[in-house]
Motif scaffolding. Structure first.
Motif, short mmCIF file in Angstrom:
data_model
loop_
_atom_site.label_atom_id
_atom_site.label_comp_id
_atom_site.label_asym_id
_atom_site.label_seq_id
_atom_site.Cartn_x
_atom_site.Cartn_y
_atom_site.Cartn_z
N THR A 168 -32.09 5.68 1.36
CA THR A 168 -31.85 4.36 1.94
C THR A 168 -30.87 3.56 1.09
O THR A 168 -29.95 2.90 1.61
N GLN A 169 -31.03 3.61 -0.23
CA GLN A 169 -30.12 2.91 -1.12
C GLN A 169 -28.73 3.54 -1.13
O GLN A 169 -27.72 2.85 -1.17
N ALA A 170 -28.70 4.88 -1.10
CA ALA A 170 -27.41 5.58 -1.18
C ALA A 170 -26.53 5.31 0.02
O ALA A 170 -25.30 5.27 -0.10
N VAL A 171 -27.14 5.13 1.18
CA VAL A 171 -26.36 4.82 2.38
C VAL A 171 -25.54 3.54 2.17
O VAL A 171 -24.40 3.42 2.64
N LEU A 172 -26.11 2.59 1.44
CA LEU A 172 -25.43 1.31 1.18
C LEU A 172 -24.43 1.42 0.04
O LEU A 172 -23.46 0.65 -0.02
N MET A 173 -24.64 2.37 -0.87
CA MET A 173 -23.82 2.47 -2.07
C MET A 173 -22.54 3.28 -1.87
O MET A 173 -21.58 3.11 -2.62
N GLY A 174 -22.54 4.19 -0.89
CA GLY A 174 -21.31 4.91 -0.63
C GLY A 174 -21.44 6.42 -0.70
O GLY A 174 -22.51 6.96 -1.03
N PRO A 175 -20.33 7.13 -0.42
CA PRO A 175 -20.36 8.60 -0.29
C PRO A 175 -20.82 9.33 -1.55
O PRO A 175 -21.53 10.33 -1.45
N ALA A 176 -20.42 8.87 -2.72
CA ALA A 176 -20.80 9.59 -3.95
C ALA A 176 -22.31 9.54 -4.16
O ALA A 176 -22.93 10.57 -4.49
N ALA A 177 -22.89 8.37 -3.98
CA ALA A 177 -24.34 8.24 -4.14
C ALA A 177 -25.07 9.05 -3.08
O ALA A 177 -26.08 9.71 -3.36
N LEU A 178 -24.55 9.04 -1.86
CA LEU A 178 -25.18 9.79 -0.77
C LEU A 178 -25.13 11.29 -1.06
O LEU A 178 -26.12 12.01 -0.85
N ALA A 179 -23.99 11.77 -1.54
CA ALA A 179 -23.86 13.19 -1.85
C ALA A 179 -24.84 13.61 -2.94
O ALA A 179 -25.40 14.71 -2.91
#
Length: 211
Positions: A168-179
């Protein structure tokens, strides 16, 4: 987001690792049709331990020094509390924990992180029944002591919350966090269930192989 695992260092941890391997094998066999799963509607529960042990075990594998491990332990303890008091609020004050539900929550959280799919209540209920049946029919589970069963539950519950909140947090933080979260989620599914998320779908009967 790192994956908090290490090689088993004690007899208890080796038994826990053996249980993880047994459950992983049984899940793969069930998906391959190698054995039937008794999807009993009864919940598969374990007695709740007076003091959780999984946060400490997971924290020992966390990178960094003593301070980092202490912070990690606090995070894992909060994840377990969140699972019991928020995700399973109706059982928050109970004396037992539902292992099938925790295993289903773990699978759903990791699949959501990788595939971006939220499972509705019917799919989650089918997944819980299916995975509880896999555990119930596993010789390794039958032979496992109560404390090790509880450790298994705690680990699943902690990781279900950790992955879900991190995604949930990574979706807001951007591609690198999501990956980073997706990489960890793939690793969890591989390590605890021996499964690759791209091979899996969840339908009306629970988990199945794609295609």
């Amino acid at each position: 987001m790192s994956r908090p695992f290490q090689a088993p260092a004690s007899d208890a941890e080796r038994r826990h690792a053996a249980l993880v391997q047994e459950v992983s094998r049984r899940v793969r066999e069930a998906l391959d049709g190698a054995h039937a799963v008794d999807a009993d509607h009864a919940a598969l529960t374990v007695e709740r331990a007076p003091r959780p042990a999984a946060p400490e075990r997971l924290a020992r594998a966390h990178p960094g020094g003593a301070g980092a491990r202490q912070q990690a332990r606090g995070l894992y303890e909060r994840c377990l509390v969140h699972y019991r008091e928020v995700l399973r609020a109706s059982q928050a004050d109970g004396a037992v924990d539902d292992v099938g539900a925790a295993l289903a929550a773990f699978v759903a959280a990791n699949l959501r992180a990788v595939q971006g799919v939220d499972l509705g209540p019917p799919a989650m209920q089918a997944l819980e029944r299916q995975l509880a049946g896999v555990l119930r029919g596993s010789p390794g589970w039958v032979a496992t002591a109560a404390r090790e069963r509880q450790m298994y539950f705690e680990q699943l519950a902690i990781l279900a919350v950790l992955v879900s909140e991190s995604f949930t947090q990574a979706v807001l933080m951007g591609p690198a966090a999501l990956a980073n979260v997706q990489r960890a989620a793939r690793g969890y599914l591989q390590q605890l269930l021996g499964l690759q998320p791209h091979q899996l779908v969840v339908g009306e009967h629970g988990l199945a192989l794609a295609g």
